[in-house]
Design an enzyme around this catalytic site. Structure first.
Site, PDB file in Angstrom:
ATOM      1  N   TYR A 139       0.851  -1.194   0.000  1.00  0.00           N
ATOM      2  CA  TYR A 139       0.000   0.000   0.000  1.00  0.00           C
ATOM      3  C   TYR A 139       0.882   1.239   0.000  1.00  0.00           C
ATOM      4  O   TYR A 139       1.899   1.279  -0.676  1.00  0.00           O
ATOM      5  CB  TYR A 139      -0.981  -0.047   1.183  1.00  0.00           C
ATOM      6  CG  TYR A 139      -2.222   0.770   0.911  1.00  0.00           C
ATOM      7  CD1 TYR A 139      -3.045   0.464  -0.173  1.00  0.00           C
ATOM      8  CD2 TYR A 139      -2.567   1.846   1.703  1.00  0.00           C
ATOM      9  CE1 TYR A 139      -4.175   1.220  -0.460  1.00  0.00           C
ATOM     10  CE2 TYR A 139      -3.712   2.597   1.429  1.00  0.00           C
ATOM     11  CZ  TYR A 139      -4.503   2.284   0.344  1.00  0.00           C
ATOM     12  OH  TYR A 139      -5.616   3.033   0.065  1.00  0.00           O
ATOM     13  N   ARG A 192      -9.142  11.031  -7.436  1.00  0.00           N
ATOM     14  CA  ARG A 192      -8.254  11.683  -6.468  1.00  0.00           C
ATOM     15  C   ARG A 192      -7.436  10.616  -5.752  1.00  0.00           C
ATOM     16  O   ARG A 192      -7.624  10.321  -4.593  1.00  0.00           O
ATOM     17  CB  ARG A 192      -9.072  12.482  -5.452  1.00  0.00           C
ATOM     18  CG  ARG A 192      -8.234  13.404  -4.571  1.00  0.00           C
ATOM     19  CD  ARG A 192      -8.942  13.740  -3.291  1.00  0.00           C
ATOM     20  NE  ARG A 192      -9.203  12.576  -2.471  1.00  0.00           N
ATOM     21  CZ  ARG A 192      -8.310  12.019  -1.647  1.00  0.00           C
ATOM     22  NH1 ARG A 192      -7.090  12.504  -1.559  1.00  0.00           N
ATOM     23  NH2 ARG A 192      -8.640  10.958  -0.932  1.00  0.00           N
ATOM     24  N   LYS A 210      -5.851  -2.032  -0.748  1.00  0.00           N
ATOM     25  CA  LYS A 210      -6.641  -1.874   0.471  1.00  0.00           C
ATOM     26  C   LYS A 210      -7.280  -3.210   0.878  1.00  0.00           C
ATOM     27  O   LYS A 210      -7.322  -3.547   2.068  1.00  0.00           O
ATOM     28  CB  LYS A 210      -7.720  -0.809   0.249  1.00  0.00           C
ATOM     29  CG  LYS A 210      -8.541  -0.459   1.483  1.00  0.00           C
ATOM     30  CD  LYS A 210      -7.698  -0.006   2.653  1.00  0.00           C
ATOM     31  CE  LYS A 210      -6.952   1.278   2.439  1.00  0.00           C
ATOM     32  NZ  LYS A 210      -7.729   2.492   2.523  1.00  0.00           N
ATOM     33  N   GLU A 282     -13.396   4.839  -2.097  1.00  0.00           N
ATOM     34  CA  GLU A 282     -11.975   5.136  -1.917  1.00  0.00           C
ATOM     35  C   GLU A 282     -11.496   6.120  -2.980  1.00  0.00           C
ATOM     36  O   GLU A 282     -11.659   5.893  -4.180  1.00  0.00           O
ATOM     37  CB  GLU A 282     -11.160   3.831  -2.011  1.00  0.00           C
ATOM     38  CG  GLU A 282      -9.717   3.952  -1.610  1.00  0.00           C
ATOM     39  CD  GLU A 282      -9.523   3.969  -0.099  1.00  0.00           C
ATOM     40  OE1 GLU A 282      -8.567   4.621   0.358  1.00  0.00           O
ATOM     41  OE2 GLU A 282     -10.308   3.326   0.612  1.00  0.00           O
ATOM     42  N   ASP A 283     -10.925   7.227  -2.528  1.00  0.00           N
ATOM     43  CA  ASP A 283     -10.264   8.196  -3.405  1.00  0.00           C
ATOM     44  C   ASP A 283     -11.183   8.778  -4.480  1.00  0.00           C
ATOM     45  O   ASP A 283     -10.784   8.925  -5.639  1.00  0.00           O
ATOM     46  CB  ASP A 283      -9.014   7.575  -4.044  1.00  0.00           C
ATOM     47  CG  ASP A 283      -7.881   7.432  -3.021  1.00  0.00           C
ATOM     48  OD1 ASP A 283      -8.045   7.931  -1.898  1.00  0.00           O
ATOM     49  OD2 ASP A 283      -6.855   6.827  -3.351  1.00  0.00           O
ATOM     50  N   ASP A 305     -13.446   5.841   3.293  1.00  0.00           N
ATOM     51  CA  ASP A 305     -12.199   5.750   4.054  1.00  0.00           C
ATOM     52  C   ASP A 305     -11.543   7.117   4.226  1.00  0.00           C
ATOM     53  O   ASP A 305     -10.989   7.422   5.283  1.00  0.00           O
ATOM     54  CB  ASP A 305     -11.241   4.794   3.343  1.00  0.00           C
ATOM     55  CG  ASP A 305     -10.027   4.472   4.195  1.00  0.00           C
ATOM     56  OD1 ASP A 305     -10.188   4.293   5.404  1.00  0.00           O
ATOM     57  OD2 ASP A 305      -8.919   4.405   3.641  1.00  0.00           O
ATOM     58  N   ASP A 306     -11.597   7.942   3.200  1.00  0.00           N
ATOM     59  CA  ASP A 306     -10.926   9.240   3.250  1.00  0.00           C
ATOM     60  C   ASP A 306     -11.620  10.192   4.231  1.00  0.00           C
ATOM     61  O   ASP A 306     -10.963  10.986   4.900  1.00  0.00           O
ATOM     62  CB  ASP A 306     -10.885   9.862   1.850  1.00  0.00           C
ATOM     63  CG  ASP A 306     -10.247   8.927   0.842  1.00  0.00           C
ATOM     64  OD1 ASP A 306      -9.038   8.690   0.954  1.00  0.00           O
ATOM     65  OD2 ASP A 306     -10.958   8.398  -0.027  1.00  0.00           O
ATOM     66  N   ASN A 447      -0.100  11.620   1.714  1.00  0.00           N
ATOM     67  CA  ASN A 447       0.747  10.618   1.086  1.00  0.00           C
ATOM     68  C   ASN A 447       0.522  10.613  -0.419  1.00  0.00           C
ATOM     69  O   ASN A 447      -0.458  11.193  -0.884  1.00  0.00           O
ATOM     70  CB  ASN A 447       0.465   9.224   1.694  1.00  0.00           C
ATOM     71  CG  ASN A 447      -0.987   8.818   1.612  1.00  0.00           C
ATOM     72  OD1 ASN A 447      -1.663   9.096   0.614  1.00  0.00           O
ATOM     73  ND2 ASN A 447      -1.482   8.162   2.637  1.00  0.00           N
TER      74      ASN A 447
END
Length: 466
Positions: A139, A192, A210, A282-283, A305-306, A447
């Site tokens: 990851y 993103r 993930k 996610e993202d 998650d974000d 990150n």
């Protein structure tokens, strides 16, 4: 047949069965459903047991040189493997020895992904036993570079790719996935990815990575996990002009077209896998992430998650820091650099925890938290131009443009970076925090590492905290 199917439901390995015992006969498949009769042209969802050459190419059941002499006879592997029998432990030792010879992180990532596609059990055994060493490869931060170069390193598809070409047929696409019992779906539209921006279809590395963590750290069986990439195009010109790009070469769908497509996806997921399947967003970009979470939060089991996951981890870190600082959470003043999904999600959870601890209204505890975005400190005079998720953080204060000036004005005890912009916690910012606080709490969260607001070494060195 019935006893064999019972063993499958009870978790017995295919390798523990006699492959001949599953051939012919029986009226139920492994899910207790009626099988097709001989006069039907298509037999849906039949149970097949790989053996011989096919077994060695089935990552879930392949054991490489770990097959015993008895297993080699039972599963027609004689001659298909060298004569030596090596334990899983010895195979893992050999793999790690080879992996450590690579100097380039992306080479290590590719080697691990190839192992997962070849010998799933060995992959997870190594990941579980060597989390500290292998987690940063599987990851973040290495997965970021892998996503950037996904088209070039792409060898074998993992997960499902659902593009606009499949509009109106998403349920059919989901049924193409061989597993029927799915517990967790991690889905991205690639807009993103980490702090790297729009990577389109190449964002698949994120759901794959993930879900590897769901198994290695959470104990969810790999077959119950499904990584999905929703491909609605990309606005990344470099990818659109890249001959090796694996996604749709068109600008991103937006507005009604985008939300209709996502709605079809969410409905198809529930129809195919039931109401209890967890869908983790996610993202996704800010403007879609909040909308999707709000829209499906009451109809599906969803999680972002974000917005939510990062917030839980950061709150835990802040609570742990209180043991060193002394005092209570409500005594602290927070300043965030970054007011997107992560920043506002963390801020809201901290405000909720302060409210819970003090019985103060949420509106009051939010006033202990300040956010800085690309235009400066978020203040009430900017209210009309703010996106809806930033408005709760617009407090009464004079406009402040620069981060260092915001630190001087707000005098935070905790500085949190979620901007996705590297090196923004400058020496001056860190030194100012150290002047204001004997023990400043500084959390640079963005990150991959190249996008982190500062390094841990810089924070320790510039603050001179021992």
């Amino acid at each position: 047949m019935e006893s064999t199917l019972k063993d499958m439901r009870d978790g017995a390995s295919v390798l523990d069965m006699d492959p001949k015992s599953t051939v012919g006969g029986g009226v139920e498949d492994m899910y207790g459903e009626d099988c097709a009769t001989e006069d039907q042209l298509v037999t849906p969802w039949t149970l097949s047991v790989a053996s011989g050459y096919s077994l060695l190419r089935d990552p879930r059941h392949n054991k490489g040189l770990s097959f015993t002499e008895k297993e080699r006879d039972a599963h027609y592997l004689r001659g298909l493997l060298p004569p030596v029998v090596l334990s899983q432990q010895l195979q893992g030792k050999k793999f790690l020895s080879n992996l450590r010879q690579y100097q380039v992180p992306l080479q290590k990532y590719s080697a691990l992904m190839e192992l997962e596609e070849r010998n799933e059990k060995l992959f997870y055994k190594l990941l579980i036993d060597n989390v500290e060493e292998l987690l940063p490869i599987v990851y973040t931060p290495v997965v970021g570079e892998a996503c950037q170069k996904y088209g070039s390193i792409f060898k074998r598809p993992q997960g499902l790719y659902i593009s606009l070409k499949e509009k109106g047929k998403i349920l059919e696409v989901l049924k193409n996935w061989p597993e029927r019992s799915i517990h967790v779906i991690v889905v991205t539209d690639g807009e993103r990815i980490l702090g790297l921006g729009d990577l389109g279809c190449q964002g698949m590395g994120i759901p794959v990575g993930k879900l590897a963590l769901y198994t290695a750290l959470g104990g969810v069986r790999p077959s119950a996990c499904l990584p999905i990439t929703i491909d609605v195009g990309t606005n990344n010109e470099k990818l659109l002009n890249d001959e090796f790009y694996i996604g749709l070469k068109q600008k991103r769908a937006t507005g009604k077209e985008y939300y209709d497509f996502l709605h079809e996806f969410m409905c198809a997921v529930k129809q195919n896998y039931g109401e209890k399947v967890l869908v983790q967003f996610e993202d996704f970009a800010n403007h879609n992430a909040f909308e999707l979470l709000a829209k499906y939060g009451t109809t599906h089991l969803v999680f972002n998650d974000d917005i939510q996951g990062t917030a839980v981890v950061v709150l835990a870190g802040v609570v742990a820091a209180m043991k060193l600082l002394g005092g209570k959470l409500a005594d602290q003043t927070f300043l965030f650099l970054g007011a997107g999904e992560a920043g506002t999600g963390i801020a809201e959870l901290i405000a909720l925890e302060m409210s819970k601890q003090t019985n103060a209204p949420l509106e009051e505890t939010r006033k202990k938290i300040w956010l800085v975005d690309s235009k400066g400190l978020i203040v009430s005079s900017r209210m009309d131009s703010l996106q809806h998720f930033k408005k709760p953080w617009a407090h009464e204060h004079e406009p402040v443009k620069d981060l260092v000036d915001a630190v001087k004005a707000i005098k935070p005890t905790v500085l949190i970076g979620s901007s996705g912009v590297g090196r923004t916690f400058t020496k001056e910012v860190i030194e100012t925090m150290a002047c204001l606080n004997e023990k400043p709490v500084i959390m640079a969260l963005s990150n991959p590492t190249s996008q982190s607001e500062c390094t841990a070494e810089e924070a320790y060195t510039w603050s001179k905290v021992k």
